[in-house]
Design an enzyme around this catalytic site. Structure first.
Site, PDB file in Angstrom:
ATOM      1  N   GLY A  47       0.811  -1.204   0.000  1.00 52.51           N
ATOM      2  CA  GLY A  47       0.000   0.000   0.000  1.00 52.51           C
ATOM      3  C   GLY A  47       0.842   1.250   0.000  1.00 52.51           C
ATOM      4  O   GLY A  47       2.020   1.226   0.377  1.00 52.51           O
ATOM      5  N   GLN A  52       2.385  10.335   1.638  1.00 56.19           N
ATOM      6  CA  GLN A  52       3.748   9.795   1.739  1.00 56.19           C
ATOM      7  C   GLN A  52       4.654  10.343   0.649  1.00 56.19           C
ATOM      8  O   GLN A  52       5.882  10.241   0.757  1.00 56.19           O
ATOM      9  CB  GLN A  52       3.730   8.263   1.650  1.00 56.19           C
ATOM     10  N   CYS A  97       6.165  -0.086   6.649  1.00 59.18           N
ATOM     11  CA  CYS A  97       5.744   1.145   5.979  1.00 59.18           C
ATOM     12  C   CYS A  97       6.918   1.709   5.194  1.00 59.18           C
ATOM     13  O   CYS A  97       8.038   1.746   5.703  1.00 59.18           O
ATOM     14  CB  CYS A  97       5.294   2.149   7.047  1.00 59.18           C
ATOM     15  N   LEU A  98       6.648   2.159   3.960  1.00 58.46           N
ATOM     16  CA  LEU A  98       7.714   2.769   3.153  1.00 58.46           C
ATOM     17  C   LEU A  98       8.310   3.986   3.845  1.00 58.46           C
ATOM     18  O   LEU A  98       9.468   4.325   3.609  1.00 58.46           O
ATOM     19  CB  LEU A  98       7.156   3.181   1.788  1.00 58.46           C
ATOM     20  N   GLU A 140      -3.225   2.531   5.666  1.00 56.36           N
ATOM     21  CA  GLU A 140      -3.102   3.610   4.678  1.00 56.36           C
ATOM     22  C   GLU A 140      -4.018   4.789   5.018  1.00 56.36           C
ATOM     23  O   GLU A 140      -3.627   5.949   4.848  1.00 56.36           O
ATOM     24  CB  GLU A 140      -3.403   3.091   3.266  1.00 56.36           C
ATOM     25  N   HIS A 143      -2.471   7.201   7.330  1.00 61.31           N
ATOM     26  CA  HIS A 143      -1.582   8.200   6.707  1.00 61.31           C
ATOM     27  C   HIS A 143      -2.353   9.470   6.342  1.00 61.31           C
ATOM     28  O   HIS A 143      -1.822  10.580   6.438  1.00 61.31           O
ATOM     29  CB  HIS A 143      -0.940   7.639   5.434  1.00 61.31           C
TER      30      HIS A 143
HETATM   31 NI    NI Z   1       2.647   3.245   5.613  1.00 56.54          NI
END
Ligand code: NI
Length: 168
Positions: A47, A52, A97-98, A140, A143
């Site tokens: 995701g 982000q 998480c990225l 997500e 975020h």
């Molecule tokens: Ni994330």
């Protein structure tokens, strides 16, 4: 298409609350292509959320259909202005998480959700989700409200894990 830069914790912009999408136009569709390319670049993530990459609008992409261990899923989803309208049950699960590349963490989430979101054309859809897909969507949507999984840990000492290589 372009791979966009990912904001990484503790970048304060990750705490910003995102605005609803109101224009379902060509510019949005081009951004969605870039966001998808960014999700798949490097360690492909299940995701990604628009904030982000520094675009503070309520846009999420989730796809848990390519997991090594198969889970119930609805395939590739582009979710615009997503809202969880029902919750059921609770489960603890591991998340990454990225924007938090060096850690994973154990987080409590609802087990089943009913989700409403618009598609890239602005049409409204409803899904019933469970398990890891429901977890990914909850992660997500966080975020979009300026929250990371780090904010959801019960205990930083017991629920946060350092990792050496980012894996799906
Ligand atoms: Ni994330």
């Amino acid at each position: 298409m372009a791979v966009l830069d990912i904001l990484v914790y503790p970048d304060p912009r990750l705490k910003q609350v995102s605005e609803p999408v109101t224009r379902f136009d060509e510019e949005l569709h081009r951004f969605l292509e870039d966001l998808e390319e960014t999700r798949l670049a490097g360690p492909a993530a299940v995701g990604i959320a628009a904030p982000q990459v520094g675009r503070f609008q309520r846009i999420v992409i989730v796809d848990v259909s390519k997991m090594r261990k198969p889970v119930p899923n609805h395939g590739h989803l582009i979710l615009i202005n997503p809202e969880i309208i029902e919750w059921e049950g609770f489960a603890v699960g591991r998340e990454g998480c990225l924007s938090v590349p060096d850690y994973t963490g154990n987080v409590i989430r609802a087990e089943r959700i009913r989700l409403q979101a618009q598609d890239p054309q602005g049409e409204l859809h409803t899904w019933d989700m469970e398990g890891f897909e429901a977890r990914a969507v909850q992660h997500e949507i966080d975020h979009l409200d300026g929250l990371l999984f780090l904010d959801r840990l019960v205990s930083r000492r017991n629920d946060l894990f350092r990792r050496k290589v980012y894996r799906k």
